[in-house]
Motif scaffolding. Structure first.
Motif, PDB file in Angstrom:
ATOM      1  N   PRO A 136       0.804  -1.232   0.000  1.00 46.34           N
ATOM      2  CA  PRO A 136       0.000   0.000   0.000  1.00 46.34           C
ATOM      3  C   PRO A 136       0.831   1.274   0.000  1.00 46.34           C
ATOM      4  N   TRP A 137       1.980   1.258   0.645  1.00 46.63           N
ATOM      5  CA  TRP A 137       2.832   2.448   0.637  1.00 46.63           C
ATOM      6  C   TRP A 137       3.316   2.753  -0.776  1.00 46.63           C
ATOM      7  N   VAL A 138       3.746   1.734  -1.466  1.00 43.38           N
ATOM      8  CA  VAL A 138       4.263   1.923  -2.833  1.00 43.38           C
ATOM      9  C   VAL A 138       3.138   2.377  -3.758  1.00 43.38           C
ATOM     10  N   ALA A 139       2.012   1.681  -3.671  1.00 39.85           N
ATOM     11  CA  ALA A 139       0.884   2.030  -4.544  1.00 39.85           C
ATOM     12  C   ALA A 139       0.418   3.458  -4.278  1.00 39.85           C
ATOM     13  N   LEU A 140       0.329   3.824  -3.013  1.00 41.22           N
ATOM     14  CA  LEU A 140      -0.135   5.167  -2.662  1.00 41.22           C
ATOM     15  C   LEU A 140       0.856   6.227  -3.137  1.00 41.22           C
ATOM     16  N   ALA A 141       2.154   5.949  -2.957  1.00 37.93           N
ATOM     17  CA  ALA A 141       3.170   6.926  -3.372  1.00 37.93           C
ATOM     18  C   ALA A 141       3.152   7.119  -4.886  1.00 37.93           C
ATOM     19  N   LEU A 142       3.061   6.024  -5.631  1.00 40.40           N
ATOM     20  CA  LEU A 142       3.050   6.132  -7.093  1.00 40.40           C
ATOM     21  C   LEU A 142       1.793   6.863  -7.570  1.00 40.40           C
ATOM     22  N   ALA A 182      -6.197  -2.617  -7.161  1.00 43.25           N
ATOM     23  CA  ALA A 182      -5.735  -3.961  -6.793  1.00 43.25           C
ATOM     24  C   ALA A 182      -5.472  -4.045  -5.290  1.00 43.25           C
ATOM     25  N   VAL A 183      -5.035  -2.943  -4.693  1.00 50.84           N
ATOM     26  CA  VAL A 183      -4.862  -2.950  -3.235  1.00 50.84           C
ATOM     27  C   VAL A 183      -6.232  -2.996  -2.553  1.00 50.84           C
ATOM     28  N   VAL A 184      -7.164  -2.229  -3.088  1.00 57.72           N
ATOM     29  CA  VAL A 184      -8.485  -2.131  -2.457  1.00 57.72           C
ATOM     30  C   VAL A 184      -9.283  -3.429  -2.623  1.00 57.72           C
ATOM     31  N   LEU A 185      -9.241  -3.999  -3.807  1.00 56.80           N
ATOM     32  CA  LEU A 185     -10.099  -5.170  -4.078  1.00 56.80           C
ATOM     33  C   LEU A 185      -9.419  -6.505  -3.784  1.00 56.80           C
ATOM     34  N   ARG A 186      -8.134  -6.490  -3.586  1.00 58.69           N
ATOM     35  CA  ARG A 186      -7.389  -7.669  -3.134  1.00 58.69           C
ATOM     36  C   ARG A 186      -7.608  -8.897  -4.035  1.00 58.69           C
ATOM     37  N   PRO A 187      -7.125  -8.821  -5.275  1.00 57.98           N
ATOM     38  CA  PRO A 187      -7.320  -9.960  -6.177  1.00 57.98           C
ATOM     39  C   PRO A 187      -6.331 -11.103  -5.939  1.00 57.98           C
ATOM     40  N   PHE A 188      -5.277 -10.850  -5.173  1.00 59.38           N
ATOM     41  CA  PHE A 188      -4.269 -11.895  -4.945  1.00 59.38           C
ATOM     42  C   PHE A 188      -4.217 -12.231  -3.452  1.00 59.38           C
ATOM     43  N   PRO A 189      -5.112 -13.059  -2.991  1.00 56.69           N
ATOM     44  CA  PRO A 189      -5.248 -13.291  -1.549  1.00 56.69           C
ATOM     45  C   PRO A 189      -4.016 -13.911  -0.910  1.00 56.69           C
ATOM     46  N   THR A 190      -3.186 -14.591  -1.691  1.00 58.34           N
ATOM     47  CA  THR A 190      -1.996 -15.196  -1.076  1.00 58.34           C
ATOM     48  C   THR A 190      -0.872 -14.190  -0.891  1.00 58.34           C
ATOM     49  N   ASN A 198      -7.103  -1.707   6.925  1.00 54.57           N
ATOM     50  CA  ASN A 198      -5.977  -1.228   6.119  1.00 54.57           C
ATOM     51  C   ASN A 198      -6.438  -0.777   4.743  1.00 54.57           C
ATOM     52  N   ARG A 199      -7.269  -1.596   4.140  1.00 53.71           N
ATOM     53  CA  ARG A 199      -7.712  -1.263   2.782  1.00 53.71           C
ATOM     54  C   ARG A 199      -8.616  -0.033   2.783  1.00 53.71           C
TER      55      ARG A 199
ATOM     56  N   SER B  28      -1.805 -20.293   5.582  1.00 61.61           N
ATOM     57  CA  SER B  28      -1.052 -19.731   6.690  1.00 61.61           C
ATOM     58  C   SER B  28       0.148 -18.911   6.240  1.00 61.61           C
ATOM     59  N   ASN B  29       0.624 -19.173   5.007  1.00 58.72           N
ATOM     60  CA  ASN B  29       1.775 -18.390   4.568  1.00 58.72           C
ATOM     61  C   ASN B  29       1.349 -17.148   3.797  1.00 58.72           C
ATOM     62  N   ALA B  30       0.083 -16.764   3.947  1.00 52.48           N
ATOM     63  CA  ALA B  30      -0.420 -15.633   3.186  1.00 52.48           C
ATOM     64  C   ALA B  30       0.236 -14.335   3.631  1.00 52.48           C
ATOM     65  N   ALA B  31       0.491 -13.520   2.669  1.00 52.90           N
ATOM     66  CA  ALA B  31       0.897 -12.143   2.875  1.00 52.90           C
ATOM     67  C   ALA B  31       2.162 -11.909   3.676  1.00 52.90           C
ATOM     68  N   PRO B  32       3.120 -12.802   3.670  1.00 50.84           N
ATOM     69  CA  PRO B  32       4.325 -12.497   4.427  1.00 50.84           C
ATOM     70  C   PRO B  32       5.087 -11.317   3.822  1.00 50.84           C
ATOM     71  N   LEU B  33       4.977 -11.166   2.494  1.00 48.00           N
ATOM     72  CA  LEU B  33       5.729 -10.094   1.857  1.00 48.00           C
ATOM     73  C   LEU B  33       5.197  -8.723   2.238  1.00 48.00           C
ATOM     74  N   LEU B  34       3.930  -8.661   2.561  1.00 46.71           N
ATOM     75  CA  LEU B  34       3.384  -7.363   2.933  1.00 46.71           C
ATOM     76  C   LEU B  34       3.468  -7.120   4.426  1.00 46.71           C
TER      77      LEU B  34
END
Lengths: 286, 241
Positions: A136-142, A182-190, A198-199, B28-34
């Motif tokens: 979110p920091w990167v997306a917001l800054a860009l 993409a940050v708001v709608l969260r298409p990549f849940p992993t 946060n969103r 369980s390993n979700a979102a570690p990068l964020l």
């Protein structure tokens, strides 16, 4: 009195000073690189969609409605980037802003919703790349850089009287909008965090630069951008009217994002009141 | 096979959802990068913005190796040639005229002699620009004014007008050819503030088009740019190279 009409490079085709009809404005032009990019993206999506039809799980993860939404997003991108409206950028700030807002606030949510659920592993290259850009920091800054820099008079003027008006700035608006949505709608849940809080806060902050710019345009008593000062505008509008209409367009375009942000914040608050921990990844709503 | 071991396809390829179909169910390993410290995210954000703005500067430089002040035609395109009527050298008679670069770099402007502000200003600036060129460059530079008011601007009147601004060619093109030529350059014009058949003003495009010696349309300046003479001169000298 002689009235100035500025002219973007490569413009022509429509009679400037006339009242172009919707049909004239929407008639398509042909910029090979943009058509190629659109066809590649479209083909990539269609190929993936057809492949997904081969298994029941694929059909479940990639329902037809997502493809329909993608087609709509693709079509709107085509219109916003390849219609003759581009040729009158210098004669209608409102039309210019309308195109940019379609690319920044209409196409991105549709494109994000059109994506199938992808469980991308966070430690793959793609996962790391998405993890970087969807921070979110990167997306917001860009996003803030795009909105603020290119709407300050120097940046905006440059976009009108230089090549950035043709394709580059619309592309930036599109990419910036894709990041935000993409940050708001969260298409990549992993990869992305789950917290509605946060969103919601992100969505609210991301909407502020646009609302600020729109307010300035709405309430300014003079035309802020020199290429539009004394410009001969379409439909007999004055440059100041164009600027004010642009303000309305930008403000209205930002409202759905703000509404969604408030919705997410309310969901977060409800979750907190229901006993959620409210932490960075907490506050989950089932 | 874990998520991290699973190969990724370049084509969007849906992975099966969790068995209960809950799309929000994250492993369980979700979102570690964020889950990185905020200051790391801040550094990433600064890097991203720097790369963006630096990339744009680089893009503009690649697009225009010479940082033209005017709006460039990329790639340059052939300027539309046209013909009309001009006054003879003595100014007594009218003669036909066909625009052709003939080895000269041309500043082309669409205006009219009754214009109270922008046309005389633009021509005055072009006159000043010309004086800043070297003698050799001056020989290879010409100013051409196409009248958007052919009804009132006779060839003789246009010649007097151009002479007043240091010389140049004033061309009268009758309608409907004028509208065709104007359209080819993306120029618009229309009568305004009409008080009678002969008393009116003309709203018109005020760009000045720079055409190189080979007849290629290279760039244009908006009239608001014309006061910056040094930059205009630099553009012309670059095109003349």
């Amino acid at each position: 009195m002689s009235v100035a009409v500025t002219q973007a490079a490569g413009a022509g085709g429509l009679p400037i000073g006339a009242n172009p009809t919707l049909g004239e404005l929407l008639s398509l032009r042909f910029d090979p690189l943009i058509w190629l990019a659109l066809l590649l993206v479209g083909g990539w999506y269609v190929y993936g969609f057809i492949r997904s039809r081969q298994s029941p799980q694929g059909r479940q993860s990639w329902p037809t409605w997502r493809a329909v939404i993608f087609a709509l997003a693709w079509f709107l991108t085509l219109i916003a980037t390849q219609s003759q409206a581009i040729t009158v950028t210098a004669n209608s700030m409102a039309l210019y802003m309308g195109r940019l807002m379609v690319l920044a606030e209409v196409v991105p949510p549709l494109a994000v919703l059109a994506l199938p659920r992808l469980n991308i592993a966070p430690h793959t290259t793609l996962g790391k790349l998405l993890g970087f850009f969807l921070d979110p920091w990167v997306a917001l800054a860009l996003w803030s850089a795009i909105i603020i820099f290119w709407n300050l008079p120097a940046g905006f003027n440059a976009s009108i009287v230089s090549n950035t008006a043709a394709a580059f700035l619309p592309a930036l608006y599109l990419l910036g909008g894709l990041l935000v949505w993409a940050v708001v709608l969260r298409p990549f849940p992993t990869i992305q965090g789950r917290s509605y809080g946060n969103r919601g806060w992100f969505g609210l902050l991301a909407a502020l630069p646009m609302m600020l710019i729109a307010s300035v345009w709405l309430y300014s008593r003079e035309v802020l951008y020199s290429p539009y000062v004394s410009a001969l505008c379409l439909w007999n509008l004055s440059p100041l009217q164009n600027q004010q209409i642009s303000g309305w367009i930008m403000m209205l375009a930002g409202l759905p994002g703000i509404a969604l942000a408030f919705g997410q914040l309310f969901a977060w608050l409800i979750s907190l009141s229901d006993g959620g921990d409210g932490g960075p990844e907490g506050g989950e709503v089932a | 096979m874990t998520d991290s071991e699973r190969p990724q396809s370049q084509v969007p390829h849906p992975e099966p959802s969790s068995p209960d179909g809950d799309q929000n169910h994250v492993t369980s390993n979700a979102a570690p990068l964020l889950r990185r410290p905020w200051y790391v995210s801040l550094v990433f954000a600064l890097i991203a913005v720097t790369v963006l703005l630096g990339g744009v500067a680089l893009y503009n430089r690649v697009k225009n190796p010479f940082p033209f002040f005017g709006t460039t035609y990329t790639p340059p395109r052939a300027a539309t040639m046209f013909s009309g009527t001009v006054a003879s050298a003595s100014g007594q008679t009218a003669q036909s005229y066909t625009f052709a670069p003939k080895g000269k770099t041309t500043a082309l402007f669409f205006g009219f002699t009754h214009c109270p502000n922008i046309c005389p200003l633009t021509l005055a600036y072009l006159q000043k620009v010309k004086t800043r060129l070297t003698a050799e460059q001056q020989k290879n530079f010409q100013v051409v004014l196409v009248s958007v008011d052919p009804q009132r601007d006779t060839p003789q009147q246009l010649k007097s007008y151009m002479d007043y601004f240091g010389g140049g060619t004033g061309v009268n093109i009758p309608e409907p050819r004028l509208s065709e030529v104007a359209r080819a350059y993306g120029v618009g014009y229309s009568k305004a503030d009409i008080k009678s058949k002969d008393v009116y003003q003309v709203n018109h495009t005020t760009a000045t088009y720079l055409i190189d010696r080979e007849g290629q349309l290279r760039l244009l300046w908006d009239y608001t740019q014309m006061a910056q003479l040094d930059k205009i001169v630099a553009d012309i000298q670059e095109v003349m190279r």
